[in-house]
Design an enzyme around this catalytic site. Structure first.
Site, short mmCIF file in Angstrom:
data_model
loop_
_atom_site.label_atom_id
_atom_site.label_comp_id
_atom_site.label_asym_id
_atom_site.label_seq_id
_atom_site.Cartn_x
_atom_site.Cartn_y
_atom_site.Cartn_z
N LYS A 149 0.85 -1.20 0.00
CA LYS A 149 0.00 0.00 0.00
C LYS A 149 0.88 1.24 0.00
O LYS A 149 1.63 1.49 0.94
CB LYS A 149 -0.90 0.03 1.24
CG LYS A 149 -1.93 1.14 1.15
CD LYS A 149 -2.50 1.58 2.48
CE LYS A 149 -1.64 2.56 3.23
NZ LYS A 149 -1.44 3.87 2.59
N GLU A 159 11.67 1.55 8.81
CA GLU A 159 12.53 2.68 8.39
C GLU A 159 11.76 3.93 8.76
O GLU A 159 10.85 4.34 8.04
CB GLU A 159 12.78 2.61 6.88
CG GLU A 159 13.43 1.33 6.39
CD GLU A 159 14.88 1.20 6.80
OE1 GLU A 159 15.48 2.20 7.25
OE2 GLU A 159 15.42 0.10 6.70
N CYS A 170 13.92 11.76 4.93
CA CYS A 170 14.16 11.30 6.29
C CYS A 170 15.61 11.51 6.72
O CYS A 170 15.90 11.57 7.90
CB CYS A 170 13.80 9.83 6.40
SG CYS A 170 14.64 8.86 5.15
N GLU A 172 11.18 16.54 13.34
CA GLU A 172 11.52 16.72 11.92
C GLU A 172 10.68 17.87 11.36
O GLU A 172 9.45 17.82 11.46
CB GLU A 172 11.08 15.50 11.13
CG GLU A 172 11.98 14.34 11.06
CD GLU A 172 11.33 13.21 10.24
OE1 GLU A 172 10.21 12.80 10.57
OE2 GLU A 172 11.96 12.76 9.28
P1 NAP Z 1 3.30 8.14 7.71
O1 NAP Z 1 2.21 9.08 8.02
O2 NAP Z 1 3.82 7.28 8.79
O3 NAP Z 1 2.76 7.23 6.50
C1 NAP Z 1 3.52 6.19 5.91
C2 NAP Z 1 2.58 5.15 5.34
O4 NAP Z 1 1.80 4.56 6.38
C3 NAP Z 1 1.56 5.73 4.35
O5 NAP Z 1 1.29 4.77 3.37
C4 NAP Z 1 0.36 5.97 5.25
O6 NAP Z 1 -0.86 6.08 4.55
C5 NAP Z 1 0.42 4.74 6.12
N1 NAP Z 1 -0.30 4.89 7.37
C6 NAP Z 1 -0.51 6.01 8.09
N2 NAP Z 1 -1.19 5.72 9.23
C7 NAP Z 1 -1.40 4.38 9.21
C8 NAP Z 1 -2.04 3.47 10.10
N3 NAP Z 1 -2.59 3.86 11.26
N4 NAP Z 1 -2.09 2.17 9.77
C9 NAP Z 1 -1.52 1.74 8.63
N5 NAP Z 1 -0.91 2.54 7.74
C10 NAP Z 1 -0.84 3.85 8.03
O7 NAP Z 1 4.57 8.87 7.09
P2 NAP Z 1 4.60 9.93 5.90
O8 NAP Z 1 4.12 11.24 6.41
O9 NAP Z 1 3.94 9.36 4.68
O10 NAP Z 1 6.16 9.99 5.58
C11 NAP Z 1 7.05 10.82 6.25
C12 NAP Z 1 7.78 10.09 7.33
O11 NAP Z 1 8.47 8.98 6.76
C13 NAP Z 1 8.85 10.93 7.99
O12 NAP Z 1 8.84 10.72 9.37
C14 NAP Z 1 10.15 10.40 7.38
O13 NAP Z 1 11.28 10.61 8.18
C15 NAP Z 1 9.81 8.97 7.23
N6 NAP Z 1 10.69 8.34 6.23
C16 NAP Z 1 11.62 7.46 6.67
C17 NAP Z 1 12.49 6.87 5.76
C18 NAP Z 1 13.54 5.89 6.22
O14 NAP Z 1 14.10 5.19 5.37
N7 NAP Z 1 13.83 5.80 7.49
C19 NAP Z 1 12.39 7.17 4.40
C20 NAP Z 1 11.41 8.07 3.99
C21 NAP Z 1 10.55 8.65 4.93
P3 NAP Z 1 -1.45 7.56 4.22
O15 NAP Z 1 -0.50 8.20 3.30
O16 NAP Z 1 -2.75 7.30 3.61
O17 NAP Z 1 -1.54 8.27 5.53
#
Ligand code: NAP
Length: 496
Positions: free
Chosen positions: A188, A266, A300, A398
């Protein structure tokens, strides 16, 4: 097996935009029939109305992955490798169209979008090669008549959940090792950017990934939890690989504990970037520009806190401000754009909140510090803030935007202490020309990745991942396949 026979097909951008789920090798609507809009962050215009999936769609994807698993598991590694090589070639062949699609739904300038395609593709090529090198061990004999060995087997069905900031690379670097290992996949992507991931399904199908081995469903933010819930509970799903925020990562770990799945998380970062007084300041500015402003600061691993030693602080701030003020902010369609729009209104609001809070606590904007409303609702000016202090929100969270806060420090111990004073530990960076300091500081920094006199750290050949609340396990490199494999010990007795 397939590469030689398949003509590399080039698709038009319009042919790569799909709005249904990809399950069992077919394009299907969500069981509810619901859809949600994917918009261009530069203009707010709707690009497509995609399937808004829920529990039933996730279950259908798992059923397909379960049916496909035995044959894919038993395929010869060189045949799995051939399919992945073909997928890689198709991604590269379609790099321009995919790059444009990334720009369209995510907002990054085209050169960066295309760069992301090549970066994501490099993981596919890497794991295509790794597929044929999954060795086990013959354990030296301990007793007469008894032989022991360890073999590696695919864990089973893998659920891949990805964020919006790298719509192609994040999912490619999960699917590629999973398929290489012999796992089947349900996935997803994020609400904001499902189209690039769906386009990858077209190419995977074209490359010969068998029906059911790779399945992708899209869901709105409102339905994300419901869409993923089935995978967390279903014992057939043996692994969750997630890239995203730390709170969601913790939620997935908690909710999947009932079936004790393998997890790769990650998660978020809060990267420190330290400039010592013995650094090559021009190189440090160049490294900071490269790592901070990639994807408009929405990565990130981008530096969130920049610590500069007092004796070089003003000089560094001046050099940096000149470069930042010259950045061209424009929609991705502008060939000169260096920074595009932020992903959505929530992202701009967070940046604005952090900058306003910093200014209230005494920071000074050397450049930027405001929205660029004349360009559109989602634009924020590249910003340098002097006199940042630890009591500001941006020192502990962040910001995920084009904002550089400059903190001052006096000695090495103080810099290392400040850098480590966070629950996160993904990337870290420092600039110094003192060999002993380089050795010391690289050992002391609490992070999964350390950039030493270097701002560009990502590579398919290197282990990518964090420590502390930035998560666990690694993507890419020779270590990246381990998470998709389990070890089976064979003990054969009664031998002569
Ligand atoms: P996010 O809100 O955690 O969302 C990531 C994924 O999880 C999306 O597909 C999201 O769907 C889904 N999701 C959200 N809430 C969920 C739940 N309760 N149950 C199941 N799935 C759920 O993160 P983001 O805002 O998209 O991305 C930014 C974050 O990613 C930052 O913190 C960044 O540091 C981190 N990141 C980390 C890395 C790494 O390699 N460490 C790389 C890139 C990004 P929706 O989009 O529909 O909410």
């Amino acid at each position: 097996m397939f590469m030689e026979t398949i003509m590399m097909k080039r698709f038009e951008l319009s042919e790569l935009i799909r709005s249904d789920n990809f399950i069992d090798g077919k394009w299907v609507t969500a069981a509810s029939g619901k859809r949600f809009a994917v918009t261009d962050p530069a203009t707010g215009k709707v690009i497509a109305q995609v399937a808004d999936s829920g529990y039933a769609d996730a279950r259908a994807a798992t059923d397909a992955a379960a049916r496909a698993f035995p044959a894919w598991r038993d395929a010869l590694p060189k045949d799995r490798a051939a399919v992945l090589h073909c997928w890689h070639a198709l991604i590269v062949e379609n790099a321009d169209a995919l790059g444009r699609l990334i720009s369209l739904e995510q907002g990054k300038p085209f050169a960066e979008g295309r760069g992301e395609v090549m970066y994501g593709a490099s993981y596919v090529a890497w794991f295509a090669e790794e597929a044929t090198r999954i060795y086990g061990d013959i354990i030296p004999q301990q007793q007469r008549g008894k032989r022991m060995s360890a073999i590696k087997e695919p864990v089973g069905i893998v659920a891949a959940i990805t964020p919006w900031n790298f719509p192609l690379a994040m999912i490619a670097r999960k699917i590629a090792p999973a398929l290489a290992a012999g796992c089947t996949v349900v996935g997803k992507p994020a609400e904001d950017t499902p189209l690039t991931a769906l386009a990858l399904m077209i190419l995977a199908h074209e490359a010969g990934v068998p029906a059911g081995a790779l399945n992708l469903i899209s869901a709105s933010r409102e339905n994300a939890q419901a869409a993923v819930a089935d995978w967390l509970e279903d014992g057939r799903v043996r692994k969750i690989t997630f890239t995203g925020s730390t709170p969601v990562g913790k939620y997935l770990a908690r909710e999947s504990a009932g079936t004790l799945k393998k997890l790769s998380l990650e998660l978020g970062g809060n990267a420190p970037f330290i400039v010592f007084d013995d650094a090559d300041l021009d190189a440090a500015v160049a490294g900071l520009m490269a790592s901070k402003f990639r994807n408009g600061g929405q990565t990130c691993v981008c530096p969130n806190r920049v610590y500069v030693q007092s004796s070089v602080y003003d000089r560094f701030a001046a050099l940096l401000t000149k470069r930042v003020a010259a950045l061209k902010v424009a929609p991705a369609t502008d060939p000169e754009a260096q920074i595009g729009p932020m992903i959505n209104a929530r992202a701009v609001e967070k940046i604005e909140r952090h900058v306003n809070d910093a200014i209230r606590h005494g920071a000074r904007a050397l450049t930027g510090g405001k929205r660029l409303s004349e360009l559109g609702a989602n634009y924020y000016a590249p910003t340098v803030l002097a006199d940042a202090t630890p009591d500001m929100q941006l020192s502990c969270e962040e910001t995920f935007g084009p904002v550089v806060p400059l903190f001052r420090f006096n000695d090495e111990a103080q810099a290392v202490r400040a850098a480590n004073d966070t629950p996160f530990g993904l990337a870290s960076y420092f600039y110094s020309q003192d060999a002993r300091r380089i050795d010391r500081v690289s050992r002391l920094l609490e992070a999964g990745i350390v950039g030493i006199n270097e701002g560009a750290i990502s590579s398919e050949a290197a282990p990518f991942g964090g420590v502390k609340e930035s998560g666990y396990e690694r993507e890419g490199s020779k270590y990246g396949l381990d998470d998709y494999l389990s070890i089976k010990y064979l003990c054969q007795g009664n031998l002569a």
